[in-house]
Design an enzyme around this catalytic site. Structure first.
Site, PDB file in Angstrom:
ATOM      1  N   ASP A   1      -2.681   4.472  -2.870  1.00 22.29           N
ATOM      2  CA  ASP A   1      -3.902   5.396  -2.190  1.00 22.29           C
ATOM      3  C   ASP A   1      -4.162   6.779  -2.858  1.00 22.29           C
ATOM      4  O   ASP A   1      -3.138   7.590  -3.128  1.00 22.29           O
ATOM      5  CB  ASP A   1      -3.203   5.487  -0.707  1.00 22.29           C
TER       6      ASP A   1
ATOM      7  N   GLU B   1      -6.515   3.478  -6.109  1.00 25.29           N
ATOM      8  CA  GLU B   1      -7.871   3.917  -5.062  1.00 25.29           C
ATOM      9  C   GLU B   1      -8.350   5.324  -5.746  1.00 25.29           C
ATOM     10  O   GLU B   1      -7.694   6.122  -5.867  1.00 25.29           O
ATOM     11  CB  GLU B   1      -7.500   4.177  -3.691  1.00 25.29           C
TER      12      GLU B   1
ATOM     13  N   ASP C   1       0.831  -1.104  -0.135  1.00 26.85           N
ATOM     14  CA  ASP C   1      -0.124   0.067  -0.013  1.00 26.85           C
ATOM     15  C   ASP C   1       0.745   1.231   0.075  1.00 26.85           C
ATOM     16  O   ASP C   1       1.481   1.563   0.907  1.00 26.85           O
ATOM     17  CB  ASP C   1      -0.995   0.099   1.244  1.00 26.85           C
TER      18      ASP C   1
ATOM     19  N   HIS D   1     -10.290  -1.255   5.541  1.00 24.70           N
ATOM     20  CA  HIS D   1      -9.968  -0.678   6.634  1.00 24.70           C
ATOM     21  C   HIS D   1     -10.355   0.654   6.888  1.00 24.70           C
ATOM     22  O   HIS D   1     -10.334   1.335   7.969  1.00 24.70           O
ATOM     23  CB  HIS D   1      -8.433  -0.281   6.665  1.00 24.70           C
ATOM     24  N   ASP D   2     -11.242   1.283   5.993  1.00 21.88           N
ATOM     25  CA  ASP D   2     -11.900   2.568   5.908  1.00 21.88           C
ATOM     26  C   ASP D   2     -13.458   2.408   6.320  1.00 21.88           C
ATOM     27  O   ASP D   2     -14.058   3.493   6.312  1.00 21.88           O
ATOM     28  CB  ASP D   2     -11.833   3.175   4.798  1.00 21.88           C
TER      29      ASP D   2
END
Length: 541
Positions: A195, A250, A99, A316-317
């Site tokens: 990201d 993303e 990531d 995770h969000d």
């Protein structure tokens, strides 16, 4: 050596490393902990592990604020730990996806320390500075600009104050980024999740946003900007085309039309994207079948023409999918397995989030001091300053806060759930003694066993990897679709509700059933009777 399959055949598992497994007893998960659990991950049947950021960071945003792109966060371990993880994962033909945050860095990164030291520093232009702030928005703060008193200028931070945006217009910066990405790929990294990559294209001159009727002010001036596409294509040409990693961009908040540009094969940008399109169809949890149908009608039509997509319901969000989409109180197991069926039979590459394979639910937070996400606290304080109903805000945070998905992985019913010998960095979810890996591994009817069956089914059926997707007419609570490929066809029927429903279909034999989350099938001449959260996968030709 890891040789990845075509992305259509892959199942990818996301690991929030600090909450997965602590190997050294400090209460924080780490890279060595992931290595410890590779046999478990291999038995699950996944092909690649997406690890949350592990580069050096002061952790103002849990690693999404990088202070050294070529070193390992102290809490995560060492470079030797990463190299061993790569070696052991590759022995099992499991790839590692990194990531990587390229829209911004930490304000503690040496690049920014130099940049803010003086207006004439050679790295001044590696970040975005202005004499006066414009009216752009920030995700985490009331304003997107912060005054640097020493130099008398403002720097841009689309996220937190400690996350200054990189200036991709600067060629020297881009060269340094390309060199750094290549360095990681040379080290053995197999995939990259980039990201907030759709925010890197800031227009020249930083012009004010001008409101247009019906248009949201938020981020429109630089989200999905044509300059961003130019930079991504340059990154692909210089690096991706030589190493062929699996790439995921993303692009949250994108439309189907703007997202398609990132994955159109002829444009040479990404293999697939991470967007939150299904959350933008309204209150998803109130009628998931209706909203998912609307979502797929728009997104599949656009992305399937020349590209590919990532399929997920948890990360995770987001809060835990069984808590906000399923029915954890009355139909925990049924809704957990039904949602698993949906993820693993969709068009696109499935991404599973750690703990979803055992049906983990929201943490059960009761007060603000139990949260560790700094931006959850900021949200509450801002609401407090504005005189909003703080009880309502807290209730909203308790249900939707992203720390719900960040509690430690529940390995067994021992103290701290087998995650650590020490007090974890964040509280354990309320029910780890009942929902854990050890309890489910020996149970052939568990959520974990169901996930293993569903993953194996997907991998053994080309219809589910490559097939086109066609919606079926159905009851409002039912999401039904057909996957077809080279003469074979699979029908998927999902009752995404806590009430019985019906689906009109021709009769089928028991041996046509590929997967079901209830014992026995209820059908008659008029079709199929579906129990709450029942899912069924049938091979009909």
């Amino acid at each position: 050596m890891f040789h990845h399959k075509p992305i259509q055949e892959m199942v990818i598992y996301q690991i929030y490393t600090r909450s997965f497994k602590d190997s050294n007893g400090d209460g924080v998960g780490d890279l060595a902990g992931v290595t410890e659990k590779l046999e478990y991950l291999s038995s699950l049947g996944v092909d690649m592990l997406w690890l949350s950021p592990f580069c050096s960071s002061p952790n103002d945003d849990m690693g999404y604020d990088i202070s050294d792109y070529q070193n390992i966060m102290v809490e995560m371990g060492s470079m030797e730990d990463l190299e061993r993880l790569l070696e052991e994962a590759h022995k099992r033909n499991i790839g590692i996806m990194m990531d990587l945050v390229l829209n911004h860095s930490s304000d503690e990164h040496p690049w920014f320390v130099e940049s803010r030291s003086s207006r004439d520093n050679p790295k001044r232009d590696w970040y975005i500075w202005a004499d006066e702030p414009n009216n752009w928005d920030s995700y985490f703060c009331p304003e997107a600009w912060e005054l640097d008193e020493k130099t008398g200028q403002y720097y841009l931070h689309i996220f937190g104050v400690k996350q200054p945006d990189l200036n991709w217009r600067n060629q020297e910066l881009r060269e340094e980024i390309f060199r750094m990405v290549e360095w990681w790929l040379e080290k053995g990294i197999d995939g990259l999740r980039l990201d907030a990559i759709h925010l890197i294209g800031k227009p020249e001159g930083n012009p004010d946003y001008v409101h247009a009727p019906g248009e949201s002010k938020q981020f429109c001036h630089f989200r999905n900007h044509e300059l961003g596409h130019k930079y991504i294509q340059e990154l692909h040409k210089r690096v991706f085309s030589r190493y062929h990693p699996v790439t995921v961009g993303e692009t949250g908040g994108s439309t189907p039309q703007s997202a398609r540009l990132y994955v159109d094969k002829a444009r040479h940008e990404f293999d697939m994207i991470f967007h939150l399109g299904f959350l933008e169809e309204g209150e998803f949890e109130e009628n998931p079948a209706r909203n998912y149908k609307k979502f797929y009608e728009k997104w599949y039509e656009q992305l399937s023409q020349e590209g590919w997509d990532a399929v997920f319901l948890g990360n995770h969000d987001l809060a835990r999918m069984v808590s906000v989409i399923g029915d954890e109180e009355r139909y925990w197991k049924e809704s957990a397995t039904c949602l698993a069926t949906m993820i693993l039979t969709q068009w696109g590459t499935p991404f599973l989030y750690q703990g979803d394979e055992i049906g983990m639910v929201n943490a059960g937070f009761t007060s603000l001091d139990q949260f560790r996400d700094p931006h959850t606290t900021i949200k509450y304080r801002v609401a407090e300053e504005k005189g909003q109903d703080t009880e309502k805000v807290l209730a909203d945070i308790i249900k939707w806060g992203r720390d719900n998905s960040r509690t430690p992985m529940q390995w067994d019913d021992s103290a701290h759930g087998g995650f650590s010998e020490a007090e974890p960095w964040i509280m354990m979810a309320r029910n780890w003694q009942h929902i854990n890996v050890a309890r489910q591994e020996a149970d052939p009817c568990s959520v974990l066993s169901y996930y293993k069956k569903a993953i194996a089914m997907r991998k053994s059926n080309p219809c589910l990897s490559y097939g086109r997707m066609e919606m079926e007419k159905s009851d409002p609570a039912v999401f039904a679709y057909r996957r077809s490929h080279e003469g074979c066809s699979v029908l998927v029927v999902l009752n995404l509700s806590s009430s019985p429903a019906a689906f009109n279909m021709k009769a089928f034999n028991k041996d046509q059933i590929l997967l079901s989350n209830y014992p026995g099938i209820r059908q008659n001449v008029s079709g199929l009777f579906l129990r709450p959260w029942e899912s069924l996968v049938v091979k009909d030709r």
